[in-house]
Enzyme design. Structure first.
Site, mmCIF file in Angstrom:
data_model
loop_
_atom_site.group_PDB
_atom_site.id
_atom_site.type_symbol
_atom_site.label_atom_id
_atom_site.label_comp_id
_atom_site.label_asym_id
_atom_site.label_seq_id
_atom_site.Cartn_x
_atom_site.Cartn_y
_atom_site.Cartn_z
ATOM 1 N N TYR A 71 -6.678 -2.348 -0.794
ATOM 2 C CA TYR A 71 -6.075 -3.125 -1.888
ATOM 3 C C TYR A 71 -6.472 -4.608 -1.777
ATOM 4 O O TYR A 71 -6.842 -5.246 -2.777
ATOM 5 C CB TYR A 71 -4.554 -2.954 -1.795
ATOM 6 C CG TYR A 71 -3.734 -3.646 -2.834
ATOM 7 C CD1 TYR A 71 -3.592 -3.107 -4.110
ATOM 8 C CD2 TYR A 71 -3.055 -4.828 -2.536
ATOM 9 C CE1 TYR A 71 -2.797 -3.741 -5.063
ATOM 10 C CE2 TYR A 71 -2.260 -5.462 -3.475
ATOM 11 C CZ TYR A 71 -2.132 -4.911 -4.739
ATOM 12 O OH TYR A 71 -1.350 -5.538 -5.670
ATOM 13 N N LYS B 103 -8.516 -6.812 -4.459
ATOM 14 C CA LYS B 103 -7.882 -7.978 -5.092
ATOM 15 C C LYS B 103 -8.660 -9.269 -4.827
ATOM 16 O O LYS B 103 -8.713 -10.158 -5.689
ATOM 17 C CB LYS B 103 -6.435 -8.103 -4.605
ATOM 18 C CG LYS B 103 -5.505 -7.006 -5.155
ATOM 19 C CD LYS B 103 -5.563 -6.923 -6.675
ATOM 20 C CE LYS B 103 -4.343 -6.278 -7.289
ATOM 21 N NZ LYS B 103 -4.482 -6.119 -8.755
#
Ligand code: NAI
Length: 281
Positions: A165, A169
């Site tokens: 993640y 991001k």
């Protein structure tokens, strides 16, 4: 008069959480909104039409204009279908908010390829898949536009157990800075937010009961309206932290550093060790 009268906005993943608040706020300011949501679970499994339909109904009940989209942001075909959905419903696109996301947390030792690929696909590739067709549409139309991407402190500052993640991001923040440069001539602005809010994504985090009171996803939406509107016509290539009533800028910083002037600029590793405090200062 709304700040976004006559504008058309796409918000991906707006069937719940932060995206739902974006969609409601954009519509309340007069934008026609394509409410996209695949309608699955927090980990990206499953799909359905109920989530997007519900938000479309809420917008219409409040007197706004909205249409649903159930396409998957993680494929090129999905991104193209999302643009087509907005064009079929409203004829153009002025604003794209890339918000859709999933979580598959594990420490790196246990991060298998499936967990890695699924998260990169929805967040990082999904941002590319939705942005490219909309960017080209905005360029062809010649009236500029605003693209708002969703990054995270997990990528920009780091977070335990989120290497997939966090990588996605941080990648989205880099993508944002590059697209902002490419869009400049055509008046297409590209910014990112790193939000914090109590949603199904964060409900089991430590301290969540307090987050529920102080981190309402409603608190993120005014920044999205600002970035979508002409109030921010000179703002591009910027990443904002937003949550719990606080808004700040998240910056990449390059320190002053040290330049070696002798030996043609070739450092020895020992010299780097000796001058590290100055390099990092
Ligand atoms: P959420 O799980 O409530 O919302 C994400 C939405 O995206 C869901 O409605 C889901 O159905 C949709 N979605 C997932 N995969 C999709 C796909 N392939 N195509 C279309 N739609 C899809 O979570 P939340 O918290 O509202 O997250 C929104 C965004 O904000 C995400 O990008 C998330 O990573 C980001 N974010 C959230 C933070 C928080 O504190 N809640 C912190 C940092 C970033």
């Amino acid at each position: 008069m709304g700040l976004l009268d006559g504008k058309v906005a796409i918000v991906t993943g707006s069937g719940g959480g932060i995206g739902r608040e974006h969609a409601l706020a954009l519509a309340a300011e007069g934008a026609s909104v394509l409410v996209n949501d695949l309608g699955g679970a927090r980990d990206g499994t499953g799909e359905g039409t109920a989530m997007a339909d519900q938000v479309v109904e809420e917008i219409r009940a409040a007197g706004g204009e909205a249409a649903p989209s159930y396409d998957n942001v993680a494929t090129v075909e999905g991104g193209e279908a999302i643009l087509k959905g907005a064009l079929d419903a409203f004829g153009k696109v002025d604003v794209l908010v890339n918000n859709a996301g999933i979580l598959r947390d594990k420490t790196l030792a246990k991060m298998d390829e499936g967990l890695w690929d699924a998260v990169i696909a929805v967040h990082l590739k999904g941002t590319y898949c939705c942005t490219r067709p909309v960017f080209n549409h905005m360029k062809e139309r010649g009236e500029g536009g605003s693209i708002i991407n969703t990054s995270s402190t997990s990528g920009l500052e780091g977070n335990f157990g989120q290497s997939n993640y966090g990588a996605a991001k941080a990648g989205i923040a880099g993508f944002t800075r590059c697209v902002a440069l490419e869009g400049q001539k055509a008046g297409i602005r590209c910014n990112a937010i790193a939000p914090v809010a109590f949603t199904r994504m964060t409900e089991d985090l430590m301290g969540a009961p307090t987050m529920k009171e102080t981190m309402d996803p409603k608190l993120i939406a005014p920044l999205i309206v600002f970035l979508a509107s002409d109030l921010s016509k000179d703002v591009t290539q910027t990443t904002f932290f937003v949550g719990g009533g606080k808004i700040s800028e998240m910056r990449m910083v390059r320190t002053e550093g040290v330049t070696k002037s002798d030996e043609g600029g070739l450092w020895t590793p020992e010299e780097i060790a000796a001058r590290l405090p100055e390099i990092l200062a």
